[in-house]
Scaffold this motif. Structure first.
Motif, PDB file in Angstrom:
ATOM      1  N   MET A  37      45.002  42.959  30.220  1.00  0.00           N
ATOM      2  CA  MET A  37      45.290  43.297  31.604  1.00  0.00           C
ATOM      3  C   MET A  37      45.271  42.045  32.470  1.00  0.00           C
ATOM      4  O   MET A  37      44.431  41.165  32.281  1.00  0.00           O
ATOM      5  N   ARG A  38      46.196  41.968  33.396  1.00  0.00           N
ATOM      6  CA  ARG A  38      46.292  40.803  34.261  1.00  0.00           C
ATOM      7  C   ARG A  38      45.125  40.771  35.241  1.00  0.00           C
ATOM      8  O   ARG A  38      44.525  41.805  35.552  1.00  0.00           O
ATOM      9  N   PRO A  39      44.796  39.573  35.751  1.00  0.00           N
ATOM     10  CA  PRO A  39      43.655  39.454  36.670  1.00  0.00           C
ATOM     11  C   PRO A  39      43.730  40.404  37.853  1.00  0.00           C
ATOM     12  O   PRO A  39      42.718  41.015  38.230  1.00  0.00           O
ATOM     13  N   GLY A  40      44.911  40.532  38.460  1.00  0.00           N
ATOM     14  CA  GLY A  40      45.040  41.441  39.597  1.00  0.00           C
ATOM     15  C   GLY A  40      44.770  42.877  39.220  1.00  0.00           C
ATOM     16  O   GLY A  40      44.144  43.634  39.989  1.00  0.00           O
ATOM     17  N   THR A  41      45.231  43.284  38.047  1.00  0.00           N
ATOM     18  CA  THR A  41      44.987  44.643  37.574  1.00  0.00           C
ATOM     19  C   THR A  41      43.503  44.870  37.325  1.00  0.00           C
ATOM     20  O   THR A  41      42.952  45.925  37.669  1.00  0.00           O
ATOM     21  N   LEU A  42      42.846  43.877  36.736  1.00  0.00           N
ATOM     22  CA  LEU A  42      41.413  43.989  36.489  1.00  0.00           C
ATOM     23  C   LEU A  42      40.628  44.065  37.788  1.00  0.00           C
ATOM     24  O   LEU A  42      39.672  44.837  37.914  1.00  0.00           O
ATOM     25  N   ASP A  43      41.021  43.261  38.758  1.00  0.00           N
ATOM     26  CA  ASP A  43      40.340  43.297  40.054  1.00  0.00           C
ATOM     27  C   ASP A  43      40.447  44.685  40.671  1.00  0.00           C
ATOM     28  O   ASP A  43      39.455  45.241  41.166  1.00  0.00           O
ATOM     29  N   ALA A  44      41.654  45.240  40.646  1.00  0.00           N
ATOM     30  CA  ALA A  44      41.861  46.569  41.227  1.00  0.00           C
ATOM     31  C   ALA A  44      41.066  47.617  40.461  1.00  0.00           C
ATOM     32  O   ALA A  44      40.474  48.532  41.073  1.00  0.00           O
ATOM     33  N   LYS A  45      41.034  47.506  39.139  1.00  0.00           N
ATOM     34  CA  LYS A  45      40.297  48.477  38.334  1.00  0.00           C
ATOM     35  C   LYS A  45      38.808  48.394  38.621  1.00  0.00           C
ATOM     36  O   LYS A  45      38.120  49.425  38.721  1.00  0.00           O
ATOM     37  N   ALA A  46      38.271  47.178  38.742  1.00  0.00           N
ATOM     38  CA  ALA A  46      36.845  47.010  39.017  1.00  0.00           C
ATOM     39  C   ALA A  46      36.483  47.609  40.370  1.00  0.00           C
ATOM     40  O   ALA A  46      35.457  48.290  40.514  1.00  0.00           O
ATOM     41  N   LEU A  47      37.337  47.382  41.379  1.00  0.00           N
ATOM     42  CA  LEU A  47      37.066  47.923  42.705  1.00  0.00           C
ATOM     43  C   LEU A  47      37.166  49.443  42.716  1.00  0.00           C
ATOM     44  O   LEU A  47      36.322  50.134  43.298  1.00  0.00           O
ATOM     45  N   ASP A  48      38.207  49.975  42.076  1.00  0.00           N
ATOM     46  CA  ASP A  48      38.366  51.431  42.016  1.00  0.00           C
ATOM     47  C   ASP A  48      37.191  52.085  41.291  1.00  0.00           C
ATOM     48  O   ASP A  48      36.673  53.120  41.715  1.00  0.00           O
ATOM     49  N   ALA A  49      36.778  51.463  40.167  1.00  0.00           N
ATOM     50  CA  ALA A  49      35.679  52.022  39.388  1.00  0.00           C
ATOM     51  C   ALA A  49      34.362  51.925  40.153  1.00  0.00           C
ATOM     52  O   ALA A  49      33.508  52.818  40.062  1.00  0.00           O
ATOM     53  N   CYS A  50      34.183  50.855  40.902  1.00  0.00           N
ATOM     54  CA  CYS A  50      32.979  50.708  41.730  1.00  0.00           C
ATOM     55  C   CYS A  50      32.927  51.821  42.776  1.00  0.00           C
ATOM     56  O   CYS A  50      31.894  52.477  42.967  1.00  0.00           O
ATOM     57  N   ALA A  51      34.049  52.047  43.453  1.00  0.00           N
ATOM     58  CA  ALA A  51      34.104  53.114  44.457  1.00  0.00           C
ATOM     59  C   ALA A  51      33.863  54.479  43.811  1.00  0.00           C
ATOM     60  O   ALA A  51      33.143  55.329  44.355  1.00  0.00           O
TER      61      ALA A  51
END
Length: 330
Positions: free
Chosen positions: A64-78
């Motif tokens: 997964m690309r860095p941007g995708t990982l960032d979005a996934k981490a934020l979504d999962a945190c929320a």
């Protein structure tokens, strides 16, 4: 046919259970600075830290690309904070669900299946998610790299929602999907860290045990060359002959070498001296050094190595095992 929203309350195993040291035992808690901070806020801060650790861990094990990982981490945190999870959790969806429509349909019609605990097991190169022995689907390939190494350390999977609609209510003309949540991800990462470094951070964790023999006495040391029982995730970067030891979701011991049944027809084991560990020792040596050496040394290998493998399993490097055998003949 629709399921209730995934905003429903998480079950006790995924909620904050107020038993860990970093979750307060009342609605408010005194920090070391003397400021009263709500328990929910303390939990949210911890989940955010775990999300950052997961982001780093997953970046090394996924395409997964860095941007995708960032979005996934934020979504999962929320997601984790919103549902009051006791540890960082990652929502996802299964693939390969088209072959398992009857089970998905029965779950969609059952009002009591929100956050149902599911089973996770290996099948070839895939991880399959099932319920009562019936498959629901597979973990997405892009998530395998980080999910697989955390399974022995307590990662779980839960049903979030069966997706799909059918205006007629007859279950025709559409396909159901399945959203899940990987639970206890933050705690599993913490256990993995302890296995690698030890609770005190000194590199002497149970999964990093060096076993050597000196004058007939087994020692545990970090300074002498021995067999290093490595964390399971290191199988990704090791040699194809390395022996991987893991447990299924039901706790059954498994190894990446064939079971040579001599003492325990029901299967292998490790972590103590017995018939299951004896068969594992024999199986490992037969696979790596041949029958003659295996028959001569497997009981010693059982006591010195197999009996000390951590409960969750690990990786035995083929080169380390062969070096151990050579030292016995020296």
């Amino acid at each position: 046919m629709t399921r209730s929203s995934a905003r429903s309350t998480l079950p006790a195993p995924l909620r904050g259970d107020h038993t860990t040291t970093d979750v307060c035992t009342s609605e408010d808690a005194l920090t070391s600075a003397g400021t009263r901070i709500p328990a929910a806020e303390l939990r949210a801060r911890r989940v955010a830290r775990e999300a950052g650790r997961w982001r780093t861990f997953a970046a090394e094990r996924t395409r997964m690309r860095p941007g995708t990982l960032d979005a996934k981490a934020l979504d999962a945190c929320a997601f984790s904070v919103h549902h009051g999870a006791s540890s960082f959790a990652v929502p996802s969806k299964l693939v390969g669900t088209s072959r398992h429509q009857p089970l998905l349909r029965s779950l969609a019609l059952d009002p009591d299946t929100s956050w149902l605990a599911l089973d996770l097991g290996a099948r070839g190169d895939h991880l399959v998610v099932s319920r009562g022995g019936r498959v629901l689907g597979r973990v997405q390939p892009k998530h395998l790299g980080w999910v697989r190494p955390l399974v022995p350390f307590g990662l779980t999977v839960h049903l979030a929602r069966v997706t799909g609609t059918d205006a007629s209510g007859q279950g025709r003309g559409y396909r159901l999907g399945c959203n899940v949540a990987f639970g206890h991800v933050g705690k599993a990462l913490g256990r993995l860290d302890e296995t690698m470094t030890g609770p005190g951070g000194d590199g002497a964790g149970s999964g990093a045990l060096r076993l050597v023999v000196s004058n007939g006495v087994t020692e545990t040391t970090r300074d002498r060359i021995g067999i290093l029982v490595r964390p399971e995730y290191e199988a990704i970067t090791g040699d194809a002959e390395d022996v991987v030891l893991w447990r299924t979701a039901e706790g059954v011991a498994r190894a990446s070498v064939p079971h040579a049944a001599r003492h325990s027809p029901t299967g292998i084991e490790w972590g103590y001296g017995g018939s299951g560990p004896a068969d594992l020792a024999l199986s490992v040596l037969l696979a790596l050094v041949g029958e003659r050496a295996a028959n001569a040394l497997y009981q010693r290998f059982k006591h010195e190595v197999v009996a000390r493998v951590p409960e969750t399993g690990g990786v035995l490097r083929a080169a380390d095992v062969r070096a151990w055998v050579e030292r016995q003949a020296a």
